[in-house]
Design a protein around this motif. Sequence first.
Motif, PDB file in Angstrom:
ATOM      1  N   HIS A 188     -11.809 -64.933   6.924  1.00 54.81           N
ATOM      2  CA  HIS A 188     -11.978 -65.708   5.701  1.00 54.81           C
ATOM      3  C   HIS A 188     -11.550 -64.889   4.491  1.00 54.81           C
ATOM      4  CE1 HIS A 188     -13.656 -68.971   3.345  1.00 54.81           C
ATOM      5  NE2 HIS A 188     -14.316 -68.101   2.603  1.00 54.81           N
ATOM      6  N   ILE A 189     -10.699 -65.463   3.642  1.00 57.94           N
ATOM      7  CA  ILE A 189     -10.249 -64.795   2.422  1.00 57.94           C
ATOM      8  C   ILE A 189     -11.398 -64.807   1.415  1.00 57.94           C
ATOM      9  CG2 ILE A 189      -8.568 -64.784   0.546  1.00 57.94           C
ATOM     10  CD1 ILE A 189      -7.328 -64.254   3.261  1.00 57.94           C
ATOM     11  N   ALA A 190     -11.979 -63.631   1.166  1.00 62.49           N
ATOM     12  CA  ALA A 190     -13.119 -63.529   0.261  1.00 62.49           C
ATOM     13  C   ALA A 190     -13.185 -62.117  -0.303  1.00 62.49           C
ATOM     14  CB  ALA A 190     -14.426 -63.856   0.997  1.00 62.49           C
ATOM     15  N   TYR A 191     -13.856 -61.966  -1.441  1.00 60.25           N
ATOM     16  CA  TYR A 191     -14.007 -60.638  -2.019  1.00 60.25           C
ATOM     17  C   TYR A 191     -14.797 -59.725  -1.087  1.00 60.25           C
ATOM     18  CZ  TYR A 191     -12.293 -62.483  -6.475  1.00 60.25           C
ATOM     19  OH  TYR A 191     -11.518 -63.043  -7.457  1.00 60.25           O
ATOM     20  N   GLU A 192     -15.679 -60.306  -0.252  1.00 62.66           N
ATOM     21  CA  GLU A 192     -16.488 -59.517   0.666  1.00 62.66           C
ATOM     22  C   GLU A 192     -15.702 -59.022   1.870  1.00 62.66           C
ATOM     23  OE1 GLU A 192     -18.813 -62.036  -1.900  1.00 62.66           O
ATOM     24  OE2 GLU A 192     -17.275 -62.553  -0.453  1.00 62.66           O
ATOM     25  N   ASN A 193     -14.532 -59.573   2.108  1.00 68.17           N
ATOM     26  CA  ASN A 193     -13.686 -59.152   3.214  1.00 68.17           C
ATOM     27  C   ASN A 193     -13.169 -57.739   2.913  1.00 68.17           C
ATOM     28  OD1 ASN A 193     -11.408 -58.722   4.943  1.00 68.17           O
ATOM     29  ND2 ASN A 193     -11.255 -60.919   5.261  1.00 68.17           N
ATOM     30  N   LYS A 194     -13.512 -56.788   3.754  1.00 66.87           N
ATOM     31  CA  LYS A 194     -13.172 -55.388   3.478  1.00 66.87           C
ATOM     32  C   LYS A 194     -11.666 -55.126   3.519  1.00 66.87           C
ATOM     33  CE  LYS A 194     -17.554 -53.193   4.490  1.00 66.87           C
ATOM     34  NZ  LYS A 194     -18.240 -52.037   5.097  1.00 66.87           N
ATOM     35  N   SER A 195     -10.928 -55.947   4.249  1.00 67.98           N
ATOM     36  CA  SER A 195      -9.470 -55.808   4.239  1.00 67.98           C
ATOM     37  C   SER A 195      -8.912 -56.181   2.869  1.00 67.98           C
ATOM     38  CB  SER A 195      -8.852 -56.697   5.322  1.00 67.98           C
ATOM     39  OG  SER A 195      -9.238 -56.269   6.604  1.00 67.98           O
ATOM     40  N   ILE A 196      -9.513 -57.198   2.243  1.00 64.59           N
ATOM     41  CA  ILE A 196      -9.115 -57.583   0.891  1.00 64.59           C
ATOM     42  C   ILE A 196      -9.466 -56.473  -0.097  1.00 64.59           C
ATOM     43  CG2 ILE A 196      -9.540 -59.203  -0.990  1.00 64.59           C
ATOM     44  CD1 ILE A 196      -7.874 -60.418   1.224  1.00 64.59           C
ATOM     45  N   ALA A 197     -10.663 -55.909   0.055  1.00 64.72           N
ATOM     46  CA  ALA A 197     -11.084 -54.817  -0.834  1.00 64.72           C
ATOM     47  C   ALA A 197     -10.168 -53.615  -0.695  1.00 64.72           C
ATOM     48  CB  ALA A 197     -12.527 -54.428  -0.523  1.00 64.72           C
ATOM     49  N   LEU A 198      -9.731 -53.335   0.529  1.00 61.93           N
ATOM     50  CA  LEU A 198      -8.825 -52.210   0.757  1.00 61.93           C
ATOM     51  C   LEU A 198      -7.490 -52.433   0.057  1.00 61.93           C
ATOM     52  CD1 LEU A 198      -8.154 -49.546   2.266  1.00 61.93           C
ATOM     53  CD2 LEU A 198      -7.346 -50.957   4.167  1.00 61.93           C
ATOM     54  N   LEU A 199      -6.977 -53.654   0.144  1.00 61.08           N
ATOM     55  CA  LEU A 199      -5.716 -53.972  -0.499  1.00 61.08           C
ATOM     56  C   LEU A 199      -5.837 -53.860  -2.015  1.00 61.08           C
ATOM     57  CD1 LEU A 199      -2.806 -54.907  -0.132  1.00 61.08           C
ATOM     58  CD2 LEU A 199      -3.629 -57.266  -0.057  1.00 61.08           C
ATOM     59  N   GLU A 200      -6.975 -54.303  -2.557  1.00 60.14           N
ATOM     60  CA  GLU A 200      -7.193 -54.180  -4.001  1.00 60.14           C
ATOM     61  C   GLU A 200      -7.237 -52.717  -4.436  1.00 60.14           C
ATOM     62  OE1 GLU A 200     -10.792 -56.590  -4.240  1.00 60.14           O
ATOM     63  OE2 GLU A 200      -9.711 -58.000  -5.519  1.00 60.14           O
ATOM     64  N   SER A 201      -7.936 -51.893  -3.658  1.00 60.53           N
ATOM     65  CA  SER A 201      -8.051 -50.475  -4.014  1.00 60.53           C
ATOM     66  C   SER A 201      -6.706 -49.758  -3.903  1.00 60.53           C
ATOM     67  CB  SER A 201      -9.091 -49.791  -3.113  1.00 60.53           C
ATOM     68  OG  SER A 201      -8.655 -49.743  -1.763  1.00 60.53           O
ATOM     69  N   PHE A 202      -5.841 -50.246  -3.024  1.00 62.78           N
ATOM     70  CA  PHE A 202      -4.521 -49.655  -2.846  1.00 62.78           C
ATOM     71  C   PHE A 202      -3.742 -49.662  -4.154  1.00 62.78           C
ATOM     72  CE2 PHE A 202       0.025 -50.224  -1.827  1.00 62.78           C
ATOM     73  CZ  PHE A 202       0.255 -49.091  -1.066  1.00 62.78           C
ATOM     74  N   PHE A 203      -3.900 -50.733  -4.926  1.00 63.62           N
ATOM     75  CA  PHE A 203      -3.163 -50.852  -6.180  1.00 63.62           C
ATOM     76  C   PHE A 203      -3.904 -50.239  -7.368  1.00 63.62           C
ATOM     77  CE2 PHE A 203      -1.501 -54.403  -3.634  1.00 63.62           C
ATOM     78  CZ  PHE A 203      -0.147 -54.119  -3.709  1.00 63.62           C
ATOM     79  N   SER A 204      -5.162 -49.893  -7.181  1.00 68.95           N
ATOM     80  CA  SER A 204      -5.952 -49.388  -8.300  1.00 68.95           C
ATOM     81  C   SER A 204      -5.919 -47.863  -8.421  1.00 68.95           C
ATOM     82  CB  SER A 204      -7.412 -49.850  -8.179  1.00 68.95           C
ATOM     83  OG  SER A 204      -8.013 -49.311  -7.014  1.00 68.95           O
TER      84      SER A 204
END
Length: 246
Positions: free
Chosen positions: A12-28
Motif C-alpha cells: 500500500h502506498i502510504a507514508y508509513e510504508n518504509k520503502s516510501i520513507a527510504l525513497l524520500e530520505s534518498f533525496f533529502s
Amino acid sequence: MKNVALFTISGHIAYENKSIALLESFFSDAQSEEYAGILLWINSGGGSFCVAQDISAMLQRSALPCVAIIGELCASAAYYIALVAHRIIAQPASLVGGLSASIDVANYAKVHEKIGVQRIVYGNGQMKQMLSPYTGEQSEGEITAVRDILDDLDQDFHSFIEKRRPQGVDLKHYFDGRLLSGIRAFKVSLVDELGGLYEASKVMAHMLDSEAIEIISLEPEENDVPTNRSASDLVSSLFAALHIGR
C-alpha cells in the motif's frame, strides 16, 4: 562504471510504508549524489494520492534519469508514481491501470445497531461527520461533496497522465478504473516497453551512455510493512551486485 539505485515500491502506498520513507530520505541527503540513475521496481495496487504526489514531485526535481519496472500490478497511485519515470517497462502479464480515484470507507453503523451501541456526536457543521465509519446512510449533500473530491482528484490524475504519456494518444477510454494487461498497456502507450529488470537495466545503461552499470538495491533496515517479499527478494538477489552492459 556508473552506480544506479534500485528501489522496491510494493504494498500500500502510504507514508508509513518504509520503502516510501527510504525513497524520500534518498533525496533529502547527499546520498543521491553517489548515483547516476534510479530504477523503481513497482508492485502495488495503489494507495494515497498525497504520497504519490510527494514522490512524483521529488523525482521530477531530481536530475537523475529514472526507469520504472512494473511487477505483477501497478495501479492508481502506484501508476501516478511510475508516470514520472522517463521510461515505463512492464511484463506482458502485468496488470496496469486503475486510472481513477476512489475513497474506501468502512461503515459500522449496522453492527452498532445489532449489538445495541449508540454513538452520539455533537457538532455544528451539517456534514462534519462526512466519511465517518459510524454514521448511517449519507445525505445527498455528503454524496455530492464526495463526488466533488473524486472529480478533483481525477482531474489532477488524468491531466498528469496526458502530460506524461506520448502526445497525440487519446487515453480517455481507459479512465474508467479498469485494469489492462501489460501487453495491452504497451499497445495503448500506458507503458513504453515490454520486459522486466534485465531490459530496464539495458535501457538505463543506454540512457547513461555507459558500457556497463552497477545496480545497487537499496532496502529499508527494517521492512516490517506487508510487501510481496518473494518479489522483493528476487530484486535483491538479482541486482545486489550485478553488472549490466548495453
